[in-house]
Scaffold this motif. Sequence first.
Motif, PDB file in Angstrom:
ATOM      1  N   LYS A 130     -14.224 -19.311  66.807  1.00  0.00           N
ATOM      2  CA  LYS A 130     -13.444 -20.390  67.410  1.00  0.00           C
ATOM      3  C   LYS A 130     -12.378 -20.959  66.490  1.00  0.00           C
ATOM      4  O   LYS A 130     -11.469 -21.660  66.952  1.00  0.00           O
ATOM      5  N   VAL A 131     -12.510 -20.708  65.191  1.00  0.00           N
ATOM      6  CA  VAL A 131     -11.488 -21.185  64.248  1.00  0.00           C
ATOM      7  C   VAL A 131     -10.666 -19.987  63.803  1.00  0.00           C
ATOM      8  O   VAL A 131     -10.968 -19.313  62.822  1.00  0.00           O
ATOM      9  N   ALA A 147     -21.264 -17.206  62.524  1.00  0.00           N
ATOM     10  CA  ALA A 147     -22.601 -17.116  63.127  1.00  0.00           C
ATOM     11  C   ALA A 147     -22.901 -15.689  63.576  1.00  0.00           C
ATOM     12  O   ALA A 147     -24.025 -15.200  63.427  1.00  0.00           O
ATOM     13  N   GLU A 148     -21.891 -14.997  64.099  1.00  0.00           N
ATOM     14  CA  GLU A 148     -22.071 -13.603  64.507  1.00  0.00           C
ATOM     15  C   GLU A 148     -22.242 -12.694  63.295  1.00  0.00           C
ATOM     16  O   GLU A 148     -23.090 -11.801  63.280  1.00  0.00           O
ATOM     17  N   PRO A 190     -21.396 -31.219  65.661  1.00  0.00           N
ATOM     18  CA  PRO A 190     -20.241 -30.994  66.551  1.00  0.00           C
ATOM     19  C   PRO A 190     -19.088 -30.225  65.925  1.00  0.00           C
ATOM     20  O   PRO A 190     -18.237 -29.694  66.652  1.00  0.00           O
ATOM     21  N   VAL A 191     -19.024 -30.157  64.585  1.00  0.00           N
ATOM     22  CA  VAL A 191     -17.897 -29.464  63.953  1.00  0.00           C
ATOM     23  C   VAL A 191     -18.308 -28.225  63.159  1.00  0.00           C
ATOM     24  O   VAL A 191     -17.461 -27.498  62.663  1.00  0.00           O
ATOM     25  N   ARG A 197     -19.767 -21.915  63.125  1.00  0.00           N
ATOM     26  CA  ARG A 197     -18.989 -21.801  61.885  1.00  0.00           C
ATOM     27  C   ARG A 197     -19.847 -21.573  60.644  1.00  0.00           C
ATOM     28  O   ARG A 197     -19.290 -21.352  59.561  1.00  0.00           O
ATOM     29  N   SER A 198     -21.170 -21.640  60.780  1.00  0.00           N
ATOM     30  CA  SER A 198     -22.051 -21.423  59.627  1.00  0.00           C
ATOM     31  C   SER A 198     -22.748 -20.069  59.746  1.00  0.00           C
ATOM     32  O   SER A 198     -23.113 -19.639  60.842  1.00  0.00           O
TER      33      SER A 198
END
Length: 389
Positions: A130-131, A147-148, A190-191, A197-198
């Motif tokens: 998403k980023v 995450a993937e 939320p971020v 993102r992790s």
Amino acid sequence: MFWKTYLTYVSAMKKRLQSLLILIISLFYSTSSFASAEGEVDSLIQKLSLEEKVGQLLLVGFRGFGVSEEVETAIRDYHVGSVIYFDYDVVTKSRRRNIRSSHQLRLLSEDLQAISNLPLFISVDEEGGKVSRLKSRYGFSKKPSPAELGHKFQWQVRRSAEKLATELIDHGINVNFAPLADVNTNPYNPVIGSLGRSFSEDPKEVEDYCRSFIEGQNKAGVISVLKHFPGHGSSRGDSHEGLVDVSQTWSEKELIPFQNLIASGDADMIMTAHIYNRNLDIKYPATLSKRTIQGLLRNQLGFEGVIISDDMNMGAISKHYGMREAIALSLNAGVDILLFGNNLVYDKNIAAKAHGIVVDLVKKGTVPLARINESLKRVLLLKKKSGIL
């Protein structure tokens, strides 16, 4: 039997001595190379004016698919040493920002470098998922999220990061604000967690995946930026919107990826988080905290590389501190590069304002010139090490 054992022993010792000799020679040349680079950087620093020095500590965002008057002024007149690309303009809610196509982006990077006296850090947030700023809609490849990647083998992560970084470097982008060393301690964050993102909730896995990602980017020639120190994974709020307090949720295990990647020499640049943690500093959020940056990151963890702030336009800073106060606090805390994304809010004169504030703070003694020179040396050494300078 004795002679056979003896010869085996001698052969083994010979191999060990050869390995030791190779290590000593490599350390000698590495030390010699660093000393040479340091000498060149010291010489350059002596030739620069205060205004030129300050510009190297600023990273700004701008509008335009080409070199606009805004960014040309920032680079030529205020000596800005770094820029950041976005594909979406938050204020106007449009995709008219910096990225439209492969050809356009490559030309933009070339033209920006051409007008700068010192080579620029040209940066982007390209984490994957998403980023992502270099999206498939503009003709670029689709990248998996952290995450993937957290479900892949390490060699697959290295290959993915190398592919991503090759695309960046082919378009003149030499700094990527990735990977995230944030541990996914709160999957509903939320971020971080909720956006994939992790890499993992396991700090050791985060460390390993970050290292593989960095190795892939290094191979392509892109500088990696670890973020967000001292760990944003446990937060329940969004620091883009306002101050986020992690005093009750943060734990020391969130330091593990940073600590180990610093120790192994894999961290060239680290981004601070705008999070407040009274256990680390009862008064200031991390970006403005000398206890967190100088005390923890520099002194305790031994980080000697470049420290860059998260976006100073984010609500966690801008809604609670004036621009002058925030700049003074962050520089005196130990931040080397101040990032003004100029996207959450927009000011075409952001470079002039930030530059003027820092110059005035130095002239009035609020920020020592030695502090500026210290940061400048780190920035220029990284540019030298990475082949940019």
